[in-house]
Design a protein around this motif. Structure first.
Motif, PDB file in Angstrom:
ATOM      1  N   ALA A 244      34.110 -35.926  -8.618  1.00 35.81           N
ATOM      2  CA  ALA A 244      35.324 -35.263  -9.091  1.00 35.81           C
ATOM      3  C   ALA A 244      35.611 -33.996  -8.293  1.00 35.81           C
ATOM      4  O   ALA A 244      36.774 -33.700  -7.988  1.00 35.81           O
ATOM      5  CB  ALA A 244      35.216 -34.942 -10.581  1.00 35.81           C
ATOM      6  N   GLY A 245      34.558 -33.222  -7.967  1.00 36.14           N
ATOM      7  CA  GLY A 245      34.764 -31.973  -7.240  1.00 36.14           C
ATOM      8  C   GLY A 245      35.500 -32.168  -5.935  1.00 36.14           C
ATOM      9  O   GLY A 245      36.581 -31.618  -5.723  1.00 36.14           O
ATOM     10  N   PRO A 246      34.947 -32.958  -5.001  1.00 34.43           N
ATOM     11  CA  PRO A 246      35.671 -33.171  -3.752  1.00 34.43           C
ATOM     12  C   PRO A 246      36.983 -33.912  -3.927  1.00 34.43           C
ATOM     13  O   PRO A 246      37.955 -33.632  -3.219  1.00 34.43           O
ATOM     14  CB  PRO A 246      34.684 -33.970  -2.890  1.00 34.43           C
ATOM     15  N   ASN A 247      37.061 -34.860  -4.858  1.00 38.69           N
ATOM     16  CA  ASN A 247      38.316 -35.590  -5.035  1.00 38.69           C
ATOM     17  C   ASN A 247      39.467 -34.658  -5.418  1.00 38.69           C
ATOM     18  O   ASN A 247      40.588 -34.799  -4.928  1.00 38.69           O
ATOM     19  CB  ASN A 247      38.150 -36.668  -6.111  1.00 38.69           C
ATOM     20  N   VAL A 248      39.195 -33.708  -6.326  1.00 35.19           N
ATOM     21  CA  VAL A 248      40.243 -32.762  -6.715  1.00 35.19           C
ATOM     22  C   VAL A 248      40.497 -31.767  -5.579  1.00 35.19           C
ATOM     23  O   VAL A 248      41.645 -31.388  -5.313  1.00 35.19           O
ATOM     24  CB  VAL A 248      39.872 -32.044  -8.024  1.00 35.19           C
ATOM     25  N   TRP A 249      39.447 -31.347  -4.887  1.00 35.71           N
ATOM     26  CA  TRP A 249      39.591 -30.426  -3.753  1.00 35.71           C
ATOM     27  C   TRP A 249      40.537 -31.009  -2.695  1.00 35.71           C
ATOM     28  O   TRP A 249      41.347 -30.306  -2.109  1.00 35.71           O
ATOM     29  CB  TRP A 249      38.216 -30.167  -3.152  1.00 35.71           C
ATOM     30  N   TYR A 250      40.444 -32.325  -2.489  1.00 32.85           N
ATOM     31  CA  TYR A 250      41.288 -32.981  -1.488  1.00 32.85           C
ATOM     32  C   TYR A 250      42.708 -33.209  -1.988  1.00 32.85           C
ATOM     33  O   TYR A 250      43.566 -33.625  -1.209  1.00 32.85           O
ATOM     34  CB  TYR A 250      40.694 -34.324  -1.074  1.00 32.85           C
ATOM     35  N   GLY A 251      42.969 -33.000  -3.319  1.00 27.07           N
ATOM     36  CA  GLY A 251      44.357 -33.074  -3.751  1.00 27.07           C
ATOM     37  C   GLY A 251      44.667 -33.763  -5.055  1.00 27.07           C
ATOM     38  O   GLY A 251      45.834 -33.809  -5.459  1.00 27.07           O
ATOM     39  N   LEU A 252      43.679 -34.316  -5.767  1.00 26.29           N
ATOM     40  CA  LEU A 252      43.988 -35.168  -6.915  1.00 26.29           C
ATOM     41  C   LEU A 252      44.175 -34.345  -8.188  1.00 26.29           C
ATOM     42  O   LEU A 252      43.261 -34.165  -9.000  1.00 26.29           O
ATOM     43  CB  LEU A 252      42.899 -36.225  -7.095  1.00 26.29           C
ATOM     44  N   ALA A 253      45.389 -33.837  -8.368  1.00 28.97           N
ATOM     45  CA  ALA A 253      45.768 -33.075  -9.564  1.00 28.97           C
ATOM     46  C   ALA A 253      47.278 -33.126  -9.701  1.00 28.97           C
ATOM     47  O   ALA A 253      48.011 -33.151  -8.707  1.00 28.97           O
ATOM     48  CB  ALA A 253      45.296 -31.624  -9.465  1.00 28.97           C
ATOM     49  N   GLY A 254      47.751 -33.156 -10.944  1.00 26.62           N
ATOM     50  CA  GLY A 254      49.197 -33.144 -11.208  1.00 26.62           C
ATOM     51  C   GLY A 254      49.465 -32.714 -12.640  1.00 26.62           C
ATOM     52  O   GLY A 254      48.583 -32.768 -13.501  1.00 26.62           O
ATOM     53  N   PHE A 255      50.689 -32.295 -12.905  1.00 27.52           N
ATOM     54  CA  PHE A 255      51.087 -31.851 -14.244  1.00 27.52           C
ATOM     55  C   PHE A 255      51.550 -33.037 -15.094  1.00 27.52           C
ATOM     56  O   PHE A 255      52.126 -34.012 -14.592  1.00 27.52           O
ATOM     57  CB  PHE A 255      52.236 -30.847 -14.153  1.00 27.52           C
ATOM     58  N   TYR A 256      51.321 -32.896 -16.405  1.00 24.05           N
ATOM     59  CA  TYR A 256      51.808 -33.840 -17.410  1.00 24.05           C
ATOM     60  C   TYR A 256      52.426 -32.981 -18.511  1.00 24.05           C
ATOM     61  O   TYR A 256      51.711 -32.354 -19.299  1.00 24.05           O
ATOM     62  CB  TYR A 256      50.646 -34.681 -17.940  1.00 24.05           C
ATOM     63  N   LEU A 257      53.746 -32.908 -18.537  1.00 24.97           N
ATOM     64  CA  LEU A 257      54.465 -32.002 -19.444  1.00 24.97           C
ATOM     65  C   LEU A 257      55.125 -32.804 -20.553  1.00 24.97           C
ATOM     66  O   LEU A 257      55.779 -33.823 -20.300  1.00 24.97           O
ATOM     67  CB  LEU A 257      55.515 -31.200 -18.666  1.00 24.97           C
ATOM     68  N   VAL A 258      54.962 -32.337 -21.784  1.00 19.52           N
ATOM     69  CA  VAL A 258      55.421 -33.063 -22.967  1.00 19.52           C
ATOM     70  C   VAL A 258      56.354 -32.170 -23.774  1.00 19.52           C
ATOM     71  O   VAL A 258      56.146 -30.954 -23.875  1.00 19.52           O
ATOM     72  CB  VAL A 258      54.226 -33.502 -23.841  1.00 19.52           C
ATOM     73  N   THR A 259      57.366 -32.777 -24.354  1.00 15.76           N
ATOM     74  CA  THR A 259      58.260 -32.044 -25.246  1.00 15.76           C
ATOM     75  C   THR A 259      58.476 -32.861 -26.514  1.00 15.76           C
ATOM     76  O   THR A 259      58.116 -34.041 -26.589  1.00 15.76           O
ATOM     77  CB  THR A 259      59.606 -31.755 -24.546  1.00 15.76           C
ATOM     78  N   ASP A 260      59.025 -32.209 -27.526  1.00 14.52           N
ATOM     79  CA  ASP A 260      59.407 -32.901 -28.756  1.00 14.52           C
ATOM     80  C   ASP A 260      60.657 -32.230 -29.302  1.00 14.52           C
ATOM     81  O   ASP A 260      61.249 -31.349 -28.661  1.00 14.52           O
ATOM     82  CB  ASP A 260      58.261 -32.898 -29.775  1.00 14.52           C
ATOM     83  N   GLN A 261      61.087 -32.630 -30.490  1.00 15.91           N
ATOM     84  CA  GLN A 261      62.347 -32.123 -31.030  1.00 15.91           C
ATOM     85  C   GLN A 261      62.307 -30.619 -31.225  1.00 15.91           C
ATOM     86  O   GLN A 261      63.275 -29.909 -30.936  1.00 15.91           O
ATOM     87  CB  GLN A 261      62.662 -32.808 -32.371  1.00 15.91           C
ATOM     88  N   LEU A 262      61.178 -30.089 -31.692  1.00 18.19           N
ATOM     89  CA  LEU A 262      61.078 -28.653 -31.917  1.00 18.19           C
ATOM     90  C   LEU A 262      61.247 -27.885 -30.606  1.00 18.19           C
ATOM     91  O   LEU A 262      62.022 -26.926 -30.533  1.00 18.19           O
ATOM     92  CB  LEU A 262      59.735 -28.314 -32.571  1.00 18.19           C
ATOM     93  N   GLU A 263      60.534 -28.308 -29.569  1.00 17.73           N
ATOM     94  CA  GLU A 263      60.642 -27.609 -28.292  1.00 17.73           C
ATOM     95  C   GLU A 263      62.022 -27.807 -27.672  1.00 17.73           C
ATOM     96  O   GLU A 263      62.584 -26.883 -27.069  1.00 17.73           O
ATOM     97  CB  GLU A 263      59.545 -28.081 -27.338  1.00 17.73           C
ATOM     98  N   ASP A 264      62.590 -28.998 -27.818  1.00 19.90           N
ATOM     99  CA  ASP A 264      63.954 -29.225 -27.338  1.00 19.90           C
ATOM    100  C   ASP A 264      64.933 -28.257 -27.997  1.00 19.90           C
ATOM    101  O   ASP A 264      65.839 -27.728 -27.344  1.00 19.90           O
ATOM    102  CB  ASP A 264      64.397 -30.657 -27.624  1.00 19.90           C
ATOM    103  N   ASP A 265      64.765 -28.037 -29.295  1.00 25.34           N
ATOM    104  CA  ASP A 265      65.666 -27.128 -30.011  1.00 25.34           C
ATOM    105  C   ASP A 265      65.510 -25.692 -29.505  1.00 25.34           C
ATOM    106  O   ASP A 265      66.495 -24.953 -29.398  1.00 25.34           O
ATOM    107  CB  ASP A 265      65.397 -27.191 -31.520  1.00 25.34           C
ATOM    108  N   LEU A 266      64.277 -25.287 -29.190  1.00 28.67           N
ATOM    109  CA  LEU A 266      64.060 -23.942 -28.653  1.00 28.67           C
ATOM    110  C   LEU A 266      64.751 -23.784 -27.297  1.00 28.67           C
ATOM    111  O   LEU A 266      65.284 -22.713 -26.979  1.00 28.67           O
ATOM    112  CB  LEU A 266      62.570 -23.662 -28.519  1.00 28.67           C
TER     113      LEU A 266
END
Length: 547
Positions: A244-266
């Motif tokens: 995992a250490g070298p694999n992430v060092w070489y680039g394996l990471a990304g965002f996963y962003l979640v929303t719902d009705q409450l956050e949409d309303d904000l």
């Protein structure tokens, strides 16, 4: 100590890569049964992937020495900061392929979407399932303009693309491994089936695929859907055992962003900044060889420290900003470096949440401490800022094992590290978001220590150059704890080593920290977390609700 060279080769056998380090983090995960499918259904794209040499070895200098290698003679803050593109679904509602018809299968929960402790209750689900194809490939990335550095990429990019999801909309990500090393993708902060959790040996083998099923649902409380558990800022990364250490060092990471009705309303009511002013930022340190390839010391098991600062995969970039409030999703994507972030103007952050979840109300923080893997959801107000503002790290660290000082008394650098420059332009924007410290966000359900049905102690020790928990080395076939669904437990994490800090991450559920080094935790740490920091000799006591 002898140096060992690592090249990205056409073939990599497991024995040849067992020496690779995995960084300074310590994870505690709940395992489960894996299902398998028909491997003949796996698909590989036409064409070949570059087999360029990606990593060379050199004797690395200590951080703070004036010999950091920035490829190509790059001058800081002369290239724009990129924002990861959103991964687009292959299909919505109708599966583009047979789910589970790959070598590593799919979670059985995909076919039976009911709560285990309430079998008559279906998962909270409002929207049709989204299906994604994600190929893990060799890539050539420009950390600095004109210097082509080989690495690994989700979807062909560094960092990987952002997956945007909604509570109540399931997601299936068919992940193809087109590398020559095994993978296991972990959705960090996710409430996922065990098959899709990225357990260290739940592999995606080279040339194979796995269907990761993310229900994006919420657990039940008193037989009702509990939207206090709705996540917001998560990330995915490789978690394969020993690599995992070298694999992430070489680039394996990304965002996963979640929303719902409450956050949409904000957002809709302009309490929180609109999506156009919501910027995910992964901060990483890296070390380069003079030829522009990445340097990773396979024989250093004390954690890798870089001497070059990245924001979203670019070395010390700039970002053009308007005079308004911006939402920044800050992720410490370093291997071993802890960060204490501040703005160069001395202006405080308005912090919306920690790790995966929003706070009950926004709070003000002058600096933000982040262990590797932690996130901070913050708002910065650039309305009256000077024309240049820097995002800086002030925490002094020259050893991969820990920063100098302690949690209570950290050591700060006289000359901070500048990671990202905001170039603030134009006139004040009249439609800036209204959020301020104290603004109500997401309700929080506080766990009661009296409801804990069990207390478990996890003590971290260093023995024979490797790590143990409760005097046991990691064994993927042994479960260190088997909590009962529908119960609350008290877990005590104890660091018996004075010379190390540990970011302790529990998979599949959050934790409510109730004591840290013998005292109530700071306000920013009193709600939901998926990482707790143990400094040398430190101890944390948390409540975990298993649902």
């Amino acid at each position: 100590m002898a140096e060992a060279g690592l090249a990205m080769r056409n073939t990599t056998d497991r024995r040849g890569i067992l020496v690779r380090g995995v960084g300074a983090g310590v994870g505690v995960a709940m395992g489960g049964m894996a299902s398998s499918g028909d491997g003949s259904k796996d698909r590989k794209p036409a064409g070949s992937v570059s087999q360029s040499r990606a990593v060379n070895q050199r004797r690395g200098p200590a951080i703070g020495a004036a010999v950091a290698v920035i490829p190509g003679g790059y001058q800081p803050f002369t290239q724009p900061c990129s924002v990861p593109l959103d991964l687009q679904p292959t299909s919505v509602g109708v599966a583009p392929w047979q789910p589970g018809a790959v070598f590593h299968g799919i979670a059985p929960e995909f076919f039976d979407r009911r709560y285990a402790e309430f079998p008559d209750q279906p998962f909270f689900e409002l929207y049709p399932t989204q299906y994604y194809d994600l190929r893990v490939q060799r890539v050539v990335h420009e950390y600095v303009p004109g210097v082509r550095t080989p690495g690994y990429g989700y979807g062909g990019s560094i960092p990987g693309p952002t997956i945007r999801a909604r509570v109540g909309q399931p997601v299936v990500v068919r992940t193809y491994n087109e590398l020559d090393v095994e993978l296991s993708t972990h959705l960090h902060g996710g409430h996922s089936p065990a098959h899709s959790d990225g357990y260290p040996n739940f592999y995606v083998l080279p040339g194979r695929a796995r269907d990761y099923f993310y229900p994006n649902t919420v657990p039940l409380r008193n037989a009702q859907y509990d939207f206090t558990e709705s996540p917001s800022t998560m990330w995915f990364h490789d978690h394969a055992m020993d690599v995992a250490g070298p694999n992430v060092w070489y680039g394996l990471a990304g965002f996963y962003l979640v929303t719902d009705q409450l956050e949409d309303d904000l957002i809709r009511s302009n309490v929180l900044p609109a999506t156009a002013y919501d910027i995910p930022l992964v901060l990483q340190d890296r070390k380069f060889n003079p030829d522009g390839t990445l340097f990773y010391n396979l024989l250093d098991h004390n954690g890798q420290l870089g001497d070059v600062w990245l924001a979203n995969g670019r070395v010390q970039p700039f970002m053009n900003m308007q005079r308004r409030k911006y939402r920044l999703r800050l992720l410490n994507g370093c291997n071993a470096r802890f960060l204490e972030l501040r703005l160069s103007t001395g202006q405080p952050f308005t912090k919306l949440g920690k790790d995966s979840w929003l706070y009950p109300a926004a709070i003000e923080q002058q600096t933000i401490l982040l262990a590797p893997g932690q996130r901070a959801d913050v708002v910065v107000d650039l309305t009256d800022a000077p024309n240049e503002v820097f995002l800086e790290n002030i925490l002094y660290q020259i050893d991969g094992r820990k920063p100098a000082g302690s949690l209570a008394k950290p050591v700060h650098m006289q000359q901070p590290q500048q990671w990202l420059k905001f170039v603030v332009e134009g006139s004040r924007q009249p439609d800036s978001a209204s959020v301020v410290p104290g603004t109500l966000l997401r309700p929080h359900h506080e766990l009661n220590p009296a409801d804990a049905v069990a207390t478990r102690v996890f003590e971290f020790q260093r023995r024979n150059g490797a790590w143990q928990i409760n005097k046991q080395y990691f064994d993927p076939a042994i479960a260190a704890a088997t909590p009962t669904l529908g119960t609350i437990e008290r877990w005590i994490f104890r660091n018996s080593t004075a010379g190390w800090w540990h970011p302790v991450h529990v998979h599949l559920t959050g934790q409510q920290i109730i004591r840290l080094n013998g005292a109530p935790p700071p306000l920013a740490d009193r709600f939901k977390s998926d990482v707790v920091i143990l400094d040398g000799g430190g101890e944390a006591e948390s409540l975990l609700d298993f649902r």
